[in-house]
Design a protein around this motif. Structure first.
Motif, PDB file in Angstrom:
ATOM      1  N   LEU A  98       0.947  -0.882   0.003  1.00 49.66           N
ATOM      2  CA  LEU A  98       0.103  -0.029  -0.157  1.00 49.66           C
ATOM      3  C   LEU A  98       0.841   1.400  -0.107  1.00 49.66           C
ATOM      4  O   LEU A  98       0.696   2.318  -0.735  1.00 49.66           O
ATOM      5  N   LEU A  99       1.884   1.589   0.939  1.00 52.57           N
ATOM      6  CA  LEU A  99       2.740   2.465   0.606  1.00 52.57           C
ATOM      7  C   LEU A  99       3.038   2.518  -0.279  1.00 52.57           C
ATOM      8  O   LEU A  99       3.944   3.561  -0.749  1.00 52.57           O
ATOM      9  N   ILE A 100       4.282   2.171  -1.275  1.00 52.81           N
ATOM     10  CA  ILE A 100       4.579   1.821  -2.446  1.00 52.81           C
ATOM     11  C   ILE A 100       3.937   2.009  -3.726  1.00 52.81           C
ATOM     12  O   ILE A 100       4.255   3.418  -4.631  1.00 52.81           O
ATOM     13  N   THR A 101       2.469   1.790  -3.095  1.00 54.35           N
ATOM     14  CA  THR A 101       1.528   2.157  -4.458  1.00 54.35           C
ATOM     15  C   THR A 101       1.709   3.502  -4.130  1.00 54.35           C
ATOM     16  O   THR A 101       1.020   4.225  -5.330  1.00 54.35           O
ATOM     17  N   LEU A 102       1.371   4.382  -3.103  1.00 55.08           N
ATOM     18  CA  LEU A 102       0.768   5.720  -2.447  1.00 55.08           C
ATOM     19  C   LEU A 102       2.063   6.151  -3.403  1.00 55.08           C
ATOM     20  O   LEU A 102       1.737   7.504  -3.569  1.00 55.08           O
ATOM     21  N   LEU A 103       3.124   5.851  -2.794  1.00 54.84           N
ATOM     22  CA  LEU A 103       4.379   6.278  -3.255  1.00 54.84           C
ATOM     23  C   LEU A 103       4.397   6.519  -4.946  1.00 54.84           C
ATOM     24  O   LEU A 103       4.590   7.702  -5.291  1.00 54.84           O
ATOM     25  N   ILE A 114       3.872  10.142  -6.718  1.00 60.22           N
ATOM     26  CA  ILE A 114       5.285  10.741  -7.608  1.00 60.22           C
ATOM     27  C   ILE A 114       4.429  11.398  -8.980  1.00 60.22           C
ATOM     28  O   ILE A 114       4.891  11.910  -9.984  1.00 60.22           O
ATOM     29  N   ALA A 115       3.811   9.928  -9.947  1.00 59.05           N
ATOM     30  CA  ALA A 115       3.017   9.871 -10.948  1.00 59.05           C
ATOM     31  C   ALA A 115       2.091  12.171 -10.658  1.00 59.05           C
ATOM     32  O   ALA A 115       1.806  12.534 -12.100  1.00 59.05           O
ATOM     33  N   PHE A 116       1.585  11.997  -9.883  1.00 57.59           N
ATOM     34  CA  PHE A 116       1.168  13.476 -10.028  1.00 57.59           C
ATOM     35  C   PHE A 116       1.761  14.714  -9.348  1.00 57.59           C
ATOM     36  O   PHE A 116       1.678  15.604 -10.546  1.00 57.59           O
ATOM     37  N   ILE A 117       2.801  14.049  -9.166  1.00 57.30           N
ATOM     38  CA  ILE A 117       3.945  15.365  -9.000  1.00 57.30           C
ATOM     39  C   ILE A 117       4.159  15.724 -10.045  1.00 57.30           C
ATOM     40  O   ILE A 117       4.415  17.106 -10.841  1.00 57.30           O
ATOM     41  N   LEU A 118       4.813  14.918 -11.254  1.00 57.03           N
ATOM     42  CA  LEU A 118       5.610  14.891 -12.869  1.00 57.03           C
ATOM     43  C   LEU A 118       4.572  15.626 -13.498  1.00 57.03           C
ATOM     44  O   LEU A 118       5.005  16.301 -14.377  1.00 57.03           O
ATOM     45  N   THR A 119       3.218  15.334 -13.267  1.00 57.74           N
ATOM     46  CA  THR A 119       2.306  15.401 -14.037  1.00 57.74           C
ATOM     47  C   THR A 119       1.310  16.920 -13.473  1.00 57.74           C
ATOM     48  O   THR A 119       0.754  17.294 -14.646  1.00 57.74           O
ATOM     49  N   MET A 120       1.708  17.429 -12.475  1.00 60.78           N
ATOM     50  CA  MET A 120       1.132  18.830 -12.033  1.00 60.78           C
ATOM     51  C   MET A 120       1.299  19.705 -13.023  1.00 60.78           C
ATOM     52  O   MET A 120       0.672  20.800 -13.184  1.00 60.78           O
ATOM     53  N   PRO A 121       2.858  19.790 -13.744  1.00 60.17           N
ATOM     54  CA  PRO A 121       2.768  21.213 -14.649  1.00 60.17           C
ATOM     55  C   PRO A 121       2.073  20.771 -15.394  1.00 60.17           C
ATOM     56  O   PRO A 121       1.639  22.280 -16.106  1.00 60.17           O
ATOM     57  N   SER A 122       1.677  19.698 -16.084  1.00 58.00           N
ATOM     58  CA  SER A 122       1.636  20.243 -17.402  1.00 58.00           C
ATOM     59  C   SER A 122      -0.156  20.721 -17.531  1.00 58.00           C
ATOM     60  O   SER A 122      -0.868  21.144 -17.638  1.00 58.00           O
TER      61      SER A 122
END
Length: 75
Positions: free
Chosen positions: A12-17, A21-29
């Motif tokens: 669960l922790l790995i999935t949340l991580l 990370i995916a959210f942080i990478l797509t936030m600027p776009s």
């Protein structure tokens, strides 16, 4: 005392991580695609303002004509 397997919690922790990370990478776009810049907007604000002023003048003229007709009927 029972020993519990921590593999579920670790997964669960790995999935949340990974999701974070995916959210942080797509936030600027996401931010750049949703933000609108008034200066680059295709709408010409001056022409819209002129049209609104013209419509307001027409409405005021019709109102004045209605008042004049009302006054001429009363006299």
């Amino acid at each position: 005392m029972k020993k519990f397997s921590a593999s579920g919690a670790i997964g669960l922790l790995i999935t949340l991580l990974i999701i974070a990370i995916a959210f942080i990478l797509t936030m600027p776009s996401i931010k750049s695609s949703t933000s609108t810049n008034i200066e680059t907007s295709p709408i010409k604000h001056e022409s819209i303002e002129d049209e609104v002023n013209q419509k307001l003048n027409e409405i005021q003229n019709m109102r004045n004509q209605a008042i004049e007709q009302q006054n001429s009927i009363e006299y």
